[in-house]
Scaffold this motif. Structure first.
Motif, PDB file in Angstrom:
ATOM      1  N   GLY A  13       0.805  -1.215   0.000  1.00 15.82           N
ATOM      2  CA  GLY A  13       0.000   0.000   0.000  1.00 15.82           C
ATOM      3  C   GLY A  13       0.838   1.264   0.000  1.00 15.82           C
ATOM      4  N   SER A  14       2.024   1.176   0.588  1.00 16.82           N
ATOM      5  CA  SER A  14       2.899   2.352   0.663  1.00 16.82           C
ATOM      6  C   SER A  14       3.514   2.681  -0.696  1.00 16.82           C
ATOM      7  N   GLY A  15       3.592   1.679  -1.578  1.00 17.46           N
ATOM      8  CA  GLY A  15       4.204   1.887  -2.876  1.00 17.46           C
ATOM      9  C   GLY A  15       5.720   1.837  -2.845  1.00 17.46           C
ATOM     10  N   LEU A  16       6.275   1.438  -1.712  1.00 15.66           N
ATOM     11  CA  LEU A  16       7.726   1.415  -1.553  1.00 15.66           C
ATOM     12  C   LEU A  16       8.260  -0.008  -1.646  1.00 15.66           C
ATOM     13  N   SER A  17       9.544  -0.117  -1.935  1.00 21.12           N
ATOM     14  CA  SER A  17      10.208  -1.412  -1.842  1.00 21.12           C
ATOM     15  C   SER A  17      10.383  -1.728  -0.361  1.00 21.12           C
ATOM     16  N   VAL A  18      10.715  -2.950  -0.044  1.00 24.94           N
ATOM     17  CA  VAL A  18      10.926  -3.326   1.362  1.00 24.94           C
ATOM     18  C   VAL A  18      12.047  -2.486   1.959  1.00 24.94           C
ATOM     19  N   ARG A  19      13.127  -2.322   1.222  1.00 21.24           N
ATOM     20  CA  ARG A  19      14.266  -1.527   1.707  1.00 21.24           C
ATOM     21  C   ARG A  19      13.868  -0.070   1.953  1.00 21.24           C
ATOM     22  N   ALA A  20      13.142   0.523   0.996  1.00 16.07           N
ATOM     23  CA  ALA A  20      12.710   1.922   1.143  1.00 16.07           C
ATOM     24  C   ALA A  20      11.700   2.062   2.275  1.00 16.07           C
ATOM     25  N   PHE A  21      10.825   1.064   2.428  1.00 19.25           N
ATOM     26  CA  PHE A  21       9.841   1.085   3.513  1.00 19.25           C
ATOM     27  C   PHE A  21      10.543   1.053   4.865  1.00 19.25           C
ATOM     28  N   ALA A  22      11.546   0.177   4.991  1.00 16.10           N
ATOM     29  CA  ALA A  22      12.309   0.099   6.242  1.00 16.10           C
ATOM     30  C   ALA A  22      12.919   1.455   6.578  1.00 16.10           C
ATOM     31  N   LYS A  23      13.489   2.071   5.570  1.00 20.45           N
ATOM     32  CA  LYS A  23      14.104   3.388   5.761  1.00 20.45           C
ATOM     33  C   LYS A  23      13.051   4.421   6.148  1.00 20.45           C
ATOM     34  N   TYR A  24      11.904   4.372   5.492  1.00 24.96           N
ATOM     35  CA  TYR A  24      10.844   5.342   5.733  1.00 24.96           C
ATOM     36  C   TYR A  24      10.304   5.260   7.163  1.00 24.96           C
ATOM     37  N   ILE A  25      10.187   4.039   7.692  1.00 26.86           N
ATOM     38  CA  ILE A  25       9.651   3.899   9.050  1.00 26.86           C
ATOM     39  C   ILE A  25      10.738   3.965  10.115  1.00 26.86           C
ATOM     40  N   GLY A  26      11.990   4.111   9.682  1.00 30.31           N
ATOM     41  CA  GLY A  26      13.076   4.292  10.636  1.00 30.31           C
ATOM     42  C   GLY A  26      13.708   3.011  11.140  1.00 30.31           C
ATOM     43  N   VAL A  27      13.528   1.919  10.405  1.00 31.15           N
ATOM     44  CA  VAL A  27      14.162   0.650  10.776  1.00 31.15           C
ATOM     45  C   VAL A  27      15.536   0.618  10.116  1.00 31.15           C
ATOM     46  N   SER A  28      16.564   0.348  10.905  1.00 30.78           N
ATOM     47  CA  SER A  28      17.940   0.473  10.405  1.00 30.78           C
ATOM     48  C   SER A  28      18.288  -0.531   9.313  1.00 30.78           C
ATOM     49  N   THR A  29      17.699  -1.708   9.368  1.00 27.90           N
ATOM     50  CA  THR A  29      17.987  -2.713   8.343  1.00 27.90           C
ATOM     51  C   THR A  29      16.687  -3.390   7.919  1.00 27.90           C
ATOM     52  N   PRO A  30      16.522  -3.664   6.637  1.00 24.18           N
ATOM     53  CA  PRO A  30      15.280  -4.295   6.179  1.00 24.18           C
ATOM     54  C   PRO A  30      15.208  -5.794   6.483  1.00 24.18           C
ATOM     55  N   GLN A  31      16.273  -6.378   7.002  1.00 23.76           N
ATOM     56  CA  GLN A  31      16.295  -7.828   7.215  1.00 23.76           C
ATOM     57  C   GLN A  31      15.145  -8.303   8.099  1.00 23.76           C
ATOM     58  N   ASN A  32      14.837  -7.538   9.142  1.00 28.86           N
ATOM     59  CA  ASN A  32      13.724  -7.916  10.014  1.00 28.86           C
ATOM     60  C   ASN A  32      12.419  -7.982   9.224  1.00 28.86           C
ATOM     61  N   LEU A  33      12.226  -7.045   8.299  1.00 32.51           N
ATOM     62  CA  LEU A  33      11.023  -7.055   7.473  1.00 32.51           C
ATOM     63  C   LEU A  33      10.999  -8.277   6.554  1.00 32.51           C
ATOM     64  N   TYR A  34      12.152  -8.564   5.948  1.00 31.07           N
ATOM     65  CA  TYR A  34      12.236  -9.750   5.086  1.00 31.07           C
ATOM     66  C   TYR A  34      11.922 -11.017   5.879  1.00 31.07           C
ATOM     67  N   ASP A  35      12.417 -11.096   7.124  1.00 31.03           N
ATOM     68  CA  ASP A  35      12.163 -12.268   7.963  1.00 31.03           C
ATOM     69  C   ASP A  35      10.674 -12.422   8.262  1.00 31.03           C
ATOM     70  N   VAL A  36       9.998 -11.323   8.539  1.00 29.06           N
ATOM     71  CA  VAL A  36       8.550 -11.381   8.777  1.00 29.06           C
ATOM     72  C   VAL A  36       7.838 -11.795   7.494  1.00 29.06           C
ATOM     73  N   LEU A  37       8.236 -11.212   6.367  1.00 30.22           N
ATOM     74  CA  LEU A  37       7.603 -11.545   5.094  1.00 30.22           C
ATOM     75  C   LEU A  37       7.786 -13.016   4.725  1.00 30.22           C
ATOM     76  N   LYS A  38       8.905 -13.602   5.131  1.00 33.24           N
ATOM     77  CA  LYS A  38       9.174 -15.017   4.849  1.00 33.24           C
ATOM     78  C   LYS A  38       8.545 -15.935   5.894  1.00 33.24           C
ATOM     79  N   GLY A  39       7.932 -15.349   6.941  1.00 33.34           N
ATOM     80  CA  GLY A  39       7.295 -16.146   7.980  1.00 33.34           C
ATOM     81  C   GLY A  39       8.248 -16.645   9.041  1.00 33.34           C
ATOM     82  N   LYS A  40       9.478 -16.144   9.048  1.00 30.78           N
ATOM     83  CA  LYS A  40      10.458 -16.576  10.045  1.00 30.78           C
ATOM     84  C   LYS A  40      10.197 -15.966  11.417  1.00 30.78           C
TER      85      LYS A  40
END
Length: 139
Positions: A13-40
């Motif tokens: 919905g944000s229209g951003l890539s995972v990396r850009a979204f992480a940056k936008y919300i202030g998360v230092s690394t997108p890895q945590n987002l990738y882990d959630v997206l992968k169900g880890k």
């Protein structure tokens, strides 16, 4: 909707890539987002809070549990592109300028929705008038 699907819903919905979204919300690394997206991993309270700061409609409880309605997520890809371009060119942008750009982007998005709605209404009116005219000529 599971954690992965809820996070994907907000990111898409944000229209951003995972990396850009992480940056936008202030998360230092997108890895945590990738882990959630992968169900880890599940969405942590800290991640839900970071998302909620930027997307007030995405409540922390919805992010953590999925209970409630899906939030309306603002597409910020055009804002992000401007910020990234400024950073790539080493241009410093004040918070005031960022807020102004965000406000203008919201106005444009709202106007685009209004235009789309008016176009649909116009098509319905034209169709109705044409049908009425056809019925009149058949009499």
């Amino acid at each position: 909707m599971n954690d992965s699907e809820r996070l994907k819903f907000v990111i898409d919905g944000s229209g951003l890539s995972v990396r850009a979204f992480a940056k936008y919300i202030g998360v230092s690394t997108p890895q945590n987002l990738y882990d959630v997206l992968k169900g880890k991993h599940a969405i942590s309270k800290k991640l839900a809070e970071a998302i909620n700061v930027k997307y007030l409609n995405a409540s922390i409880s919805w992010l953590l549990t999925g209970i409630g309605d899906n939030p309306e997520v603002e597409n910020v890809s055009n804002i992000s592109a401007i910020i990234d371009e400024c950073q790539n060119d080493n241009i410093v942008m004040s918070r005031d300028v960022f807020e102004l750009l965000k406000s203008q982007s919201e106005t444009i998005t709202s106007q685009q929705k209004t235009i789309e709605s008016l176009a649909i209404s116009n098509e319905k009116v034209v169709s109705y008038l044409k049908e009425k005219e056809d019925n009149k000529s058949n009499i």
